[in-house]
Motif scaffolding. Structure first.
Motif, PDB file in Angstrom:
ATOM      1  N   GLU A 103      88.369  69.815  -9.577  1.00  0.00           N
ATOM      2  CA  GLU A 103      88.495  71.150  -8.973  1.00  0.00           C
ATOM      3  C   GLU A 103      88.956  70.944  -7.525  1.00  0.00           C
ATOM      4  OE1 GLU A 103      85.300  74.489  -7.875  1.00  0.00           O
ATOM      5  OE2 GLU A 103      84.912  73.454  -9.765  1.00  0.00           O
ATOM      6  N   SER A 106      90.582  72.603  -4.262  1.00  0.00           N
ATOM      7  CA  SER A 106      90.861  73.895  -3.629  1.00  0.00           C
ATOM      8  C   SER A 106      92.337  74.011  -3.242  1.00  0.00           C
ATOM      9  CB  SER A 106      89.997  74.035  -2.374  1.00  0.00           C
ATOM     10  OG  SER A 106      90.484  75.077  -1.562  1.00  0.00           O
ATOM     11  N   ALA A 107      92.863  75.215  -3.387  1.00  0.00           N
ATOM     12  CA  ALA A 107      94.243  75.460  -2.952  1.00  0.00           C
ATOM     13  C   ALA A 107      94.347  75.305  -1.440  1.00  0.00           C
ATOM     14  CB  ALA A 107      94.669  76.866  -3.367  1.00  0.00           C
ATOM     15  N   GLY A 108      93.222  75.362  -0.758  1.00  0.00           N
ATOM     16  CA  GLY A 108      93.206  75.223   0.693  1.00  0.00           C
ATOM     17  C   GLY A 108      92.967  73.793   1.156  1.00  0.00           C
ATOM     18  N   ALA A 109      93.027  72.837   0.234  1.00  0.00           N
ATOM     19  CA  ALA A 109      92.890  71.414   0.607  1.00  0.00           C
ATOM     20  C   ALA A 109      94.276  70.791   0.624  1.00  0.00           C
ATOM     21  CB  ALA A 109      92.012  70.691  -0.407  1.00  0.00           C
ATOM     22  N   THR A 110      94.454  69.704   1.409  1.00  0.00           N
ATOM     23  CA  THR A 110      95.737  69.000   1.327  1.00  0.00           C
ATOM     24  C   THR A 110      95.483  67.579   0.837  1.00  0.00           C
ATOM     25  OG1 THR A 110      95.580  68.327   3.645  1.00  0.00           O
ATOM     26  CG2 THR A 110      96.860  70.283   3.200  1.00  0.00           C
ATOM     27  N   GLN A 145      85.298  67.315  -6.992  1.00  0.00           N
ATOM     28  CA  GLN A 145      85.535  68.608  -6.331  1.00  0.00           C
ATOM     29  C   GLN A 145      86.001  68.361  -4.901  1.00  0.00           C
ATOM     30  OE1 GLN A 145      82.148  71.230  -5.953  1.00  0.00           O
ATOM     31  NE2 GLN A 145      83.407  72.915  -5.191  1.00  0.00           N
ATOM     32  N   ARG A 162      86.896  70.489  -1.538  1.00  0.00           N
ATOM     33  CA  ARG A 162      86.705  71.834  -0.990  1.00  0.00           C
ATOM     34  C   ARG A 162      87.837  72.264  -0.055  1.00  0.00           C
ATOM     35  NH1 ARG A 162      81.377  73.489  -0.032  1.00  0.00           N
ATOM     36  NH2 ARG A 162      82.435  75.214   1.011  1.00  0.00           N
ATOM     37  N   GLU A 163      87.821  73.519   0.283  1.00  0.00           N
ATOM     38  CA  GLU A 163      88.836  74.115   1.158  1.00  0.00           C
ATOM     39  C   GLU A 163      88.862  73.418   2.521  1.00  0.00           C
ATOM     40  OE1 GLU A 163      86.106  75.485  -0.022  1.00  0.00           O
ATOM     41  OE2 GLU A 163      84.917  76.229   1.667  1.00  0.00           O
ATOM     42  N   GLY A 164      90.060  73.229   3.035  1.00  0.00           N
ATOM     43  CA  GLY A 164      90.196  72.646   4.367  1.00  0.00           C
ATOM     44  C   GLY A 164      90.040  71.133   4.398  1.00  0.00           C
ATOM     45  N   ARG A 223      91.163  67.314   3.948  1.00  0.00           N
ATOM     46  CA  ARG A 223      92.468  66.647   4.028  1.00  0.00           C
ATOM     47  C   ARG A 223      92.310  65.229   3.537  1.00  0.00           C
ATOM     48  NH1 ARG A 223      94.147  67.002   9.944  1.00  0.00           N
ATOM     49  NH2 ARG A 223      91.912  67.077  10.189  1.00  0.00           N
ATOM     50  N   ALA A 239      84.002  70.816   2.569  1.00  0.00           N
ATOM     51  CA  ALA A 239      84.979  71.621   3.304  1.00  0.00           C
ATOM     52  C   ALA A 239      85.295  70.981   4.649  1.00  0.00           C
ATOM     53  CB  ALA A 239      84.422  73.026   3.514  1.00  0.00           C
TER      54      ALA A 239
END
Ligand SMILES: CC(C)(COP(=O)(O)OP(=O)(O)OC[C@H]1O[C@@H](n2cnc3c(N)ncnc32)[C@H](O)[C@@H]1OP(=O)(O)O)[C@@H](O)C(=O)NCCC(=O)NCCS
Ligand SMILES: [Zn+2]
Length: 185
Positions: free
Chosen positions: A10, A12-16, A28, A30-32, A34, A49
């Motif tokens: 999983e 996040s679309a907000g992870a790079t 998993q 999380r958002e943000g 990197r 995150a």
């Protein structure tokens, strides 16, 4: 090159996530967060995150990298090792503070080790399996035990350095790391 995400991971679309990185089952991210290039993120790994992970990092199964932890390039996190980020945890406390932890380039942490937050694991340092780290581990140093204590210098290849700073395993020389058998500091 591209990223390989297992179907059950999983992310996040907000992870790079950098090129060539593989993210395995039930991980998993999380958002943000990197994550750099060419990493391996094992089964059941949790990346919190906003966490930054360098390139060439290997994270073995069941490791959680919590907010406040920074992991530089070429770090190895052994299976089931544990980071912490709250020095005085209370379930019922609404106000808690993150205490940062840093794992510097090329360092390795053995299986099942616990890192009490607020420490720096130095460049190419090694933490033995099952250690409980409560103080900084200097660069190119092996620390073992509970509480973890420095025992000897290690080479970039991971093996013990002789007192002359020469590695009997790979032949590399680290004269500025010359020391006795046991660290005294
Ligand atoms: C710490 C470590 C690097 C030492 O390896 P080594 O240089 O080959 O050391 P040795 O096996 O010769 O052991 C030297 C001494 O340290 C002790 N020792 C070894 N590993 C130890 C550890 N993790 N914690 C405490 N003591 C340890 C040994 O019992 C021995 O003690 P003695 O001299 O009193 O008999 C290795 O044992 C280790 O823990 N590696 C990490 C393994 C791991 O978690 N891998 C994860 C990926 S699978
Ligand atoms: Zn070496």
């Amino acid at each position: 090159m591209s990223v390989m995400n297992h179907d059950t991971a999983e992310v996040s679309a907000g992870a790079t996530v950098g090129d060539g990185t593989k993210i395995w089952n039930h991980a998993q991210v999380r958002e943000g967060a990197r994550i750099g290039a060419n990493c391996v993120i094992g089964k059941n790994v949790y990346i919190d995150a906003g966490v930054t992970i360098g390139s060439g990092v290997k994270i073995q199964n069941n490791v959680s990298v919590y907010a406040g932890v920074t992991v530089e390039d070429d770090v190895f996190l052994g299976p089931g090792m544990t980071f912490t980020n709250d020095l005085y945890p209370r379930a019922f406390s609404a106000e808690w503070e993150i205490t940062p932890t840093s794992v510097k380039k090329g360092a390795s942490i053995g299986a099942g080790a616990v890192i009490v937050c607020g420490v720096e694991i130095g460049e190419y340092a090694m933490v033995g399996a099952g250690a409980v780290v409560t103080r900084d581990v200097p660069a190119y140093t092996l620390a073992v035990g509970n509480p973890a204590a420095p025992v000897w210098r290690v080479c970039r290849c991971g093996r013990r350095l002789g007192g002359d700073g020469k590695c009997s395993a790979c032949g590399a020389e680290w004269p500025y790391l010359r020391s006795g058998d046991r660290e005294q500091d």
